[in-house]
Design a protein around this motif. Structure first.
Motif, PDB file in Angstrom:
ATOM      1  N   SER A   1      95.989  22.704  48.783  1.00 27.16           N
ATOM      2  CA  SER A   1      97.089  21.945  48.190  1.00 27.16           C
ATOM      3  C   SER A   1      96.530  21.068  47.059  1.00 27.16           C
ATOM      4  O   SER A   1      95.389  20.610  47.130  1.00 27.16           O
ATOM      5  N   PRO A   2      97.325  20.835  46.013  1.00 25.45           N
ATOM      6  CA  PRO A   2      96.790  20.179  44.806  1.00 25.45           C
ATOM      7  C   PRO A   2      96.383  18.714  44.980  1.00 25.45           C
ATOM      8  O   PRO A   2      95.644  18.198  44.155  1.00 25.45           O
ATOM      9  N   ASN A   3      96.855  18.075  46.040  1.00 23.81           N
ATOM     10  CA  ASN A   3      96.541  16.644  46.190  1.00 23.81           C
ATOM     11  C   ASN A   3      95.317  16.382  47.066  1.00 23.81           C
ATOM     12  O   ASN A   3      95.230  15.360  47.720  1.00 23.81           O
TER      13      ASN A   3
ATOM     14  N   VAL B   1      88.528  17.832  46.260  1.00 25.25           N
ATOM     15  CA  VAL B   1      87.867  19.132  46.407  1.00 25.25           C
ATOM     16  C   VAL B   1      86.396  19.027  45.980  1.00 25.25           C
ATOM     17  O   VAL B   1      86.085  18.414  44.972  1.00 25.25           O
ATOM     18  N   THR B   2      85.525  19.598  46.803  1.00 26.39           N
ATOM     19  CA  THR B   2      84.112  19.644  46.418  1.00 26.39           C
ATOM     20  C   THR B   2      83.717  21.097  46.155  1.00 26.39           C
ATOM     21  O   THR B   2      84.236  22.007  46.804  1.00 26.39           O
ATOM     22  N   THR B   3      82.830  21.300  45.184  1.00 27.30           N
ATOM     23  CA  THR B   3      82.300  22.639  44.914  1.00 27.30           C
ATOM     24  C   THR B   3      80.782  22.513  44.848  1.00 27.30           C
ATOM     25  O   THR B   3      80.263  21.710  44.071  1.00 27.30           O
ATOM     26  N   ARG B   4      80.106  23.250  45.691  1.00 28.97           N
ATOM     27  CA  ARG B   4      78.637  23.191  45.729  1.00 28.97           C
ATOM     28  C   ARG B   4      78.069  24.608  45.619  1.00 28.97           C
ATOM     29  O   ARG B   4      78.748  25.568  46.008  1.00 28.97           O
TER      30      ARG B   4
ATOM     31  N   TRP C   1      88.511  26.332  53.121  1.00 28.57           N
ATOM     32  CA  TRP C   1      87.056  26.104  53.012  1.00 28.57           C
ATOM     33  C   TRP C   1      86.451  27.469  52.732  1.00 28.57           C
ATOM     34  O   TRP C   1      86.393  28.322  53.629  1.00 28.57           O
ATOM     35  N   SER C   2      86.047  27.685  51.476  1.00 32.25           N
ATOM     36  CA  SER C   2      85.751  29.048  51.038  1.00 32.25           C
ATOM     37  C   SER C   2      84.315  29.253  50.588  1.00 32.25           C
ATOM     38  O   SER C   2      83.731  28.389  49.939  1.00 32.25           O
TER      39      SER C   2
ATOM     40  N   PRO D   1      88.194  21.875  50.534  1.00 29.44           N
ATOM     41  CA  PRO D   1      89.290  20.928  50.321  1.00 29.44           C
ATOM     42  C   PRO D   1      89.269  19.881  51.421  1.00 29.44           C
ATOM     43  O   PRO D   1      89.551  20.195  52.572  1.00 29.44           O
ATOM     44  N   SER D   2      88.917  18.669  51.086  1.00 27.26           N
ATOM     45  CA  SER D   2      88.823  17.678  52.167  1.00 27.26           C
ATOM     46  C   SER D   2      90.087  16.834  52.227  1.00 27.26           C
ATOM     47  O   SER D   2      91.176  17.368  52.279  1.00 27.26           O
ATOM     48  N   MET D   3      89.937  15.516  52.178  1.00 25.62           N
ATOM     49  CA  MET D   3      91.085  14.648  52.475  1.00 25.62           C
ATOM     50  C   MET D   3      92.168  14.718  51.388  1.00 25.62           C
ATOM     51  O   MET D   3      91.874  14.867  50.214  1.00 25.62           O
TER      52      MET D   3
END
Lengths: 183, 202
Positions: B51-53, B56-59, B142-143, B161-163
């Motif tokens: 969801s857009p809100n 998001v982390t990308t590692r 979580w991909s 996608p966290s909080m």
């Protein structure tokens, strides 16, 4: 001779006991947290060291180390608040118990009373945990038991016994001072 | 008592310094550890599940092995399968009963959307939402993506996608104070675990 006379109940106020009872477990929680922090940082850093090539190691070591330190810090602040409250209440209980059962400040009685009180409180704590966290409490791994209950229980026992010793020492000092002044 | 007071004061000072360093230098780096600007902004197949809100982390991490060697370790992810390839001793401190498989288990090599994956014993779970063998695996957003750099090198990119933004104060304290740094520790540990196992495999 040591051990003569009856103590004046107001020599060390409840307020002082509450404050000291809160401060000591807070310090113990911080000390335990710092040890846990060091252990987790060292153990995870060794894994990182074995997995990452030389040029890519340092950044992840710093990121991991500070993330561990930060999360342990937050957890330790929360636990320090809880343990302060428990410590303050324990100190008040200990004061009442020691004054009631050991009005002559005998050292061997201090040891027995403080140890028994600490064990009783730990048993209550353990039973409450069992009741409220029954499904979540798992001691499948010895380290889980030691980390959450074993080591903190040993620290609690130590703090209670040493604290009681100090309390008795202070009372005895005041008592002897009072006796010498009156003489 | 004076020594105890001093120890508490020094510890609080140390904590304040740690928090400052964490927020100024560490957090901005760990949110995208290893990932390039292009990878952070790249649209990924499972983005539609996020969801857009959300924060998001990308590692990302390089694996010196073809993606076919990294995939089996991702395919058997889960407490009810081959573990998370991370710091199992840390997970077990929280009662996860985690065991990281040290070998590829054939019966876990065919994950399909809808399979339940547990994060720990008596703990949360998620269902697999997307699977493309050797390419992509997603647990509710979580991909895990495997991009072939060349025939012998792979890029593992993980998007999480966290909080959701705009949560209550207590949720934010929990998230920013505990969940986010712990998730980084465990996720980076997982990435290094997959790298290590894929690279040592012959």
């Amino acid at each position: 001779m040591i051990g003569q006379g009856v103590l004046n109940m107001n020599t060390i106020s409840d307020k002082v006991m509450f404050y000291r009872g809160a401060l000591v477990p807070m310090a113990a929680t911080f000390a335990y947290s710092i040890l846990v922090m060091i252990y987790v940082i060292i153990r995870s850093s060794l894994t990182i060291y074995g997995s990452m090539p030389k040029g890519e190691r340092s950044l992840i070591l710093w990121l991991n180390g500070f993330s561990v330190a930060y999360s342990v810090m937050i957890f330790s602040l929360i636990m320090a608040m809880v343990s302060s409250l428990v410590g303050a209440v324990t100190a008040l209980i200990l004061k009442k118990v020691l004054l009631h059962f050991n009005p002559q400040f005998q050292w061997n009685k201090v040891l027995i009373i403080s140890f028994t009180t600490a064990l009783a409180l730990l048993t209550i704590h353990y039973l409450l945990l069992r009741i409220f966290l029954n499904g979540y409490m798992t001691f499948d791994y010895p380290e889980t038991f030691l980390f959450w209950w074993g080591f903190p229980a040993v620290i609690f026992l130590g703090v209670v016994v040493v604290g009681s010793y100090q309390f008795n020492k202070a009372l005895l000092g005041q008592h002897l001072k009072g006796n010498s002044t009156s003489n | 008592m004076k020594h105890i007071k001093r120890f508490v004061s020094y510890t609080l000072f140390f904590y304040a310094t740690t928090a400052l360093i964490y927020w100024i230098f560490i957090r901005p780096l760990h949110l995208s550890w290893g990932a390039t600007f292009k990878e952070i902004n790249k649209a990924m197949p499972a983005d539609s599940l996020i969801s857009p809100n959300r924060v998001v982390t990308t590692r990302a991490i390089n694996i010196q092995a073809p993606r076919e060697r990294a995939w089996p370790w991702i395919a058997q992810t889960g407490q009810n399968k081959g573990g998370f390839n991370s710091y199992h001793w840390l997970e077990n401190l929280f009662g996860a009963s985690m065991v990281n498989a040290d070998s590829i288990v054939r019966q876990w090599q065919h994950p399909v959307p809808g399979d339940t994956i547990y994060y720990g014993k008596h703990q949360g779970y998620q269902t697999i939402s997307l699977v493309k063998p050797n390419e992509c695996y997603s647990l509710g957003g979580w991909s895990f993506y495997l991009h072939a750099i060349d025939s012998g090198n792979t890029r593992l990119i993980i998007r999480y996608p966290s909080m959701e933004v705009g949560q209550s104060r207590w949720t934010s304290i929990y998230y920013y104070g505990l969940f986010e740094p712990l998730h980084f520790i465990m996720e980076s540990g997982m990435m290094m675990g997959i790298k290590h196992k894929a690279e040592r495999q012959k």
